[in-house]
Design an enzyme around this catalytic site. Structure first.
Site, PDB file in Angstrom:
ATOM      1  N   SER A 132      61.296 114.634 -82.958  1.00 28.74           N
ATOM      2  CA  SER A 132      62.369 113.667 -82.661  1.00 28.74           C
ATOM      3  C   SER A 132      63.351 113.653 -83.819  1.00 28.74           C
ATOM      4  O   SER A 132      62.948 113.802 -84.987  1.00 28.74           O
ATOM      5  CB  SER A 132      61.759 112.280 -82.498  1.00 28.74           C
ATOM      6  OG  SER A 132      62.779 111.301 -82.522  1.00 28.74           O
ATOM      7  N   TYR A 148      56.784 105.377 -85.985  1.00 26.59           N
ATOM      8  CA  TYR A 148      56.988 106.532 -85.101  1.00 26.59           C
ATOM      9  C   TYR A 148      57.847 107.576 -85.823  1.00 26.59           C
ATOM     10  O   TYR A 148      57.523 108.770 -85.817  1.00 26.59           O
ATOM     11  CB  TYR A 148      57.678 106.053 -83.819  1.00 26.59           C
ATOM     12  CG  TYR A 148      58.202 107.154 -82.926  1.00 26.59           C
ATOM     13  CD1 TYR A 148      57.365 107.752 -81.986  1.00 26.59           C
ATOM     14  CD2 TYR A 148      59.531 107.582 -83.004  1.00 26.59           C
ATOM     15  CE1 TYR A 148      57.850 108.755 -81.149  1.00 26.59           C
ATOM     16  CE2 TYR A 148      60.017 108.581 -82.177  1.00 26.59           C
ATOM     17  CZ  TYR A 148      59.174 109.161 -81.248  1.00 26.59           C
ATOM     18  OH  TYR A 148      59.643 110.155 -80.428  1.00 26.59           O
TER      19      TYR A 148
HETATM   20  P1  NAP Z   1      56.313 109.313 -72.077  1.00 25.36           P
HETATM   21  O1  NAP Z   1      57.003 109.374 -70.772  1.00 25.36           O
HETATM   22  O2  NAP Z   1      55.807 108.015 -72.603  1.00 25.36           O
HETATM   23  O3  NAP Z   1      55.124 110.392 -72.026  1.00 25.36           O
HETATM   24  C1  NAP Z   1      54.256 110.534 -73.112  1.00 25.36           C
HETATM   25  C2  NAP Z   1      53.132 111.448 -72.707  1.00 25.36           C
HETATM   26  O4  NAP Z   1      52.215 111.567 -73.814  1.00 25.36           O
HETATM   27  C3  NAP Z   1      52.315 110.897 -71.519  1.00 25.36           C
HETATM   28  O5  NAP Z   1      51.883 111.948 -70.720  1.00 25.36           O
HETATM   29  C4  NAP Z   1      51.139 110.243 -72.229  1.00 25.36           C
HETATM   30  O6  NAP Z   1      49.973 110.119 -71.402  1.00 25.36           O
HETATM   31  C5  NAP Z   1      50.916 111.271 -73.316  1.00 25.36           C
HETATM   32  N1  NAP Z   1      50.004 110.789 -74.358  1.00 25.36           N
HETATM   33  C6  NAP Z   1      50.104 109.683 -75.141  1.00 25.36           C
HETATM   34  N2  NAP Z   1      49.019 109.579 -75.927  1.00 25.36           N
HETATM   35  C7  NAP Z   1      48.219 110.635 -75.635  1.00 25.36           C
HETATM   36  C8  NAP Z   1      46.958 111.072 -76.099  1.00 25.36           C
HETATM   37  N3  NAP Z   1      46.258 110.403 -77.041  1.00 25.36           N
HETATM   38  N4  NAP Z   1      46.441 112.222 -75.586  1.00 25.36           N
HETATM   39  C9  NAP Z   1      47.107 112.911 -74.634  1.00 25.36           C
HETATM   40  N5  NAP Z   1      48.281 112.537 -74.126  1.00 25.36           N
HETATM   41  C10 NAP Z   1      48.837 111.407 -74.633  1.00 25.36           C
HETATM   42  O7  NAP Z   1      57.258 109.874 -73.247  1.00 25.36           O
HETATM   43  P2  NAP Z   1      58.321 111.080 -73.284  1.00 25.36           P
HETATM   44  O8  NAP Z   1      59.635 110.462 -73.532  1.00 25.36           O
HETATM   45  O9  NAP Z   1      58.113 112.015 -72.162  1.00 25.36           O
HETATM   46  O10 NAP Z   1      57.865 111.768 -74.658  1.00 25.36           O
HETATM   47  C11 NAP Z   1      57.365 113.090 -74.732  1.00 25.36           C
HETATM   48  C12 NAP Z   1      57.566 113.573 -76.179  1.00 25.36           C
HETATM   49  O11 NAP Z   1      58.972 113.545 -76.489  1.00 25.36           O
HETATM   50  C13 NAP Z   1      56.888 112.663 -77.222  1.00 25.36           C
HETATM   51  O12 NAP Z   1      56.324 113.443 -78.244  1.00 25.36           O
HETATM   52  C14 NAP Z   1      58.063 111.850 -77.767  1.00 25.36           C
HETATM   53  O13 NAP Z   1      57.821 111.394 -79.063  1.00 25.36           O
HETATM   54  C15 NAP Z   1      59.177 112.881 -77.710  1.00 25.36           C
HETATM   55  N6  NAP Z   1      60.523 112.294 -77.723  1.00 25.36           N
HETATM   56  C16 NAP Z   1      60.958 111.511 -76.690  1.00 25.36           C
HETATM   57  C17 NAP Z   1      62.251 110.992 -76.738  1.00 25.36           C
HETATM   58  C18 NAP Z   1      62.815 110.143 -75.628  1.00 25.36           C
HETATM   59  O14 NAP Z   1      63.974 109.678 -75.761  1.00 25.36           O
HETATM   60  N7  NAP Z   1      62.108 109.939 -74.524  1.00 25.36           N
HETATM   61  C19 NAP Z   1      63.078 111.250 -77.845  1.00 25.36           C
HETATM   62  C20 NAP Z   1      62.602 112.043 -78.876  1.00 25.36           C
HETATM   63  C21 NAP Z   1      61.313 112.573 -78.803  1.00 25.36           C
HETATM   64  P3  NAP Z   1      49.637 108.746 -70.592  1.00 25.36           P
HETATM   65  O15 NAP Z   1      50.425 108.812 -69.314  1.00 25.36           O
HETATM   66  O16 NAP Z   1      48.157 108.853 -70.401  1.00 25.36           O
HETATM   67  O17 NAP Z   1      50.046 107.603 -71.463  1.00 25.36           O
END
Ligand code: NAP
Length: 224
Positions: A132, A148
């Site tokens: 991120s 985070y």
């Molecule tokens: P999200 O919709 O909340 O999805 C997060 C995913 O990670 C879900 O599948 C969740 O599973 C899984 N997860 C969490 N803890 C876990 C664990 N202990 N073991 C295995 N899986 C786990 O978030 P997202 O926005 O798609 O984020 C995906 C990645 O992008 C993350 O690394 C996040 O930091 C990064 N990111 C996101 C943004 C943004 O704006 N959205 C920006 C920068 C970076 P569950 O369904 O079981 O909870």
């Protein structure tokens, strides 16, 4: 057929990465911590499901064991799973538990998963960390979710060192920033789609112009 593993593949950006890698012809293993959510998503995307909680060493090792029963090689590992806790608003006010949990999933998880799957990675394999811009050491500090953000700074630092350590084996290790994306984590007000967020991962997984040891956004190298 090339093989890919995507952690946290059951929803959000991870699920879109699964979809895009499938479209690129990969055999995709969707890893998720919840059996039901993971197997349902995998069935819907035409991917294979193997359970993995990236914060649990036993679960990671069991994943590697199950993966090894079916595959002897891994072309692309996407360490996507991540958490951002709603109580993460201040370094000083954050509990040790909050820090431990956030670091375990976002920073130590990708390292442990990479280590466990190392026997399957070889010359030309790619490891992609979904990081991120919040982890940047060169942008101004925006002040949101500091624990985070530090966990992503740590992930970036691990990415650089892993790229160095794995270079002799011909394994490429990079990080990406997806931008601010509309997911459960990013919220409804985020400007970007999951397609836009996943695009740089798919590009790094497939481009011939392979890089290692960098962080990318919108297919361009950015400062750490
Ligand atoms: P999200 O919709 O909340 O999805 C997060 C995913 O990670 C879900 O599948 C969740 O599973 C899984 N997860 C969490 N803890 C876990 C664990 N202990 N073991 C295995 N899986 C786990 O978030 P997202 O926005 O798609 O984020 C995906 C990645 O992008 C993350 O690394 C996040 O930091 C990064 N990111 C996101 C943004 C943004 O704006 N959205 C920006 C920068 C970076 P569950 O369904 O079981 O909870």
């Amino acid at each position: 057929m090339k093989t890919a593993v995507v952690t946290g593949g059951n929803k959000g950006i991870g699920r879109e990465i699964v979809r895009q890698l499938k479209q690129e012809g990969f055999h995709v293993v969707l890893a998720a911590r919840d059996e039901k959510r993971g197997s349902t998503a995998a069935a819907e995307e035409g991917a294979e499901f193997i359970r993995m909680d990236v914060a649990d060493e036993k679960s990671i090792l069991e994943f590697a064991k199950q993966f090894g029963k079916k595959f002897n090689h891994l072309d692309v590992l996407v360490n996507n799973a991540g958490i951002l806790k709603k109580e993460d608003r201040s370094v000083l006010a954050s509990s040790q538990e909050l820090m431990n949990e956030t670091f375990a999933v976002n920073a130590y998880g990708p390292v442990r998963v990479t280590k466990a799957l190392l026997p399957f990675l070889g010359n030309g394999s790619r490891v992609i960390m979904v990081s991120s811009g919040g982890g940047s050491m060169s942008d101004d500090i925006a002040g949101w979710a500091p624990v985070y953000c530090v966990s992503k700074t740590l992930l970036n630092a691990f990415t650089r060192h892993l790229a160095h350590e794995l270079a002799p084996k011909g394994i490429f290790v990079n990080a990406i920033c997806p931008g601010w994306v509309r997911t459960d984590m990013g919220g409804k007000g985020a400007p970007r789609t999951v397609q836009q967020g996943a695009d740089t991962v798919t590009w790094l997984a497939t481009t011939d112009k392979v890089h290692s040891g960098g962080i990318f956004r919108d297919r361009k190298k950015i400062d750490w």
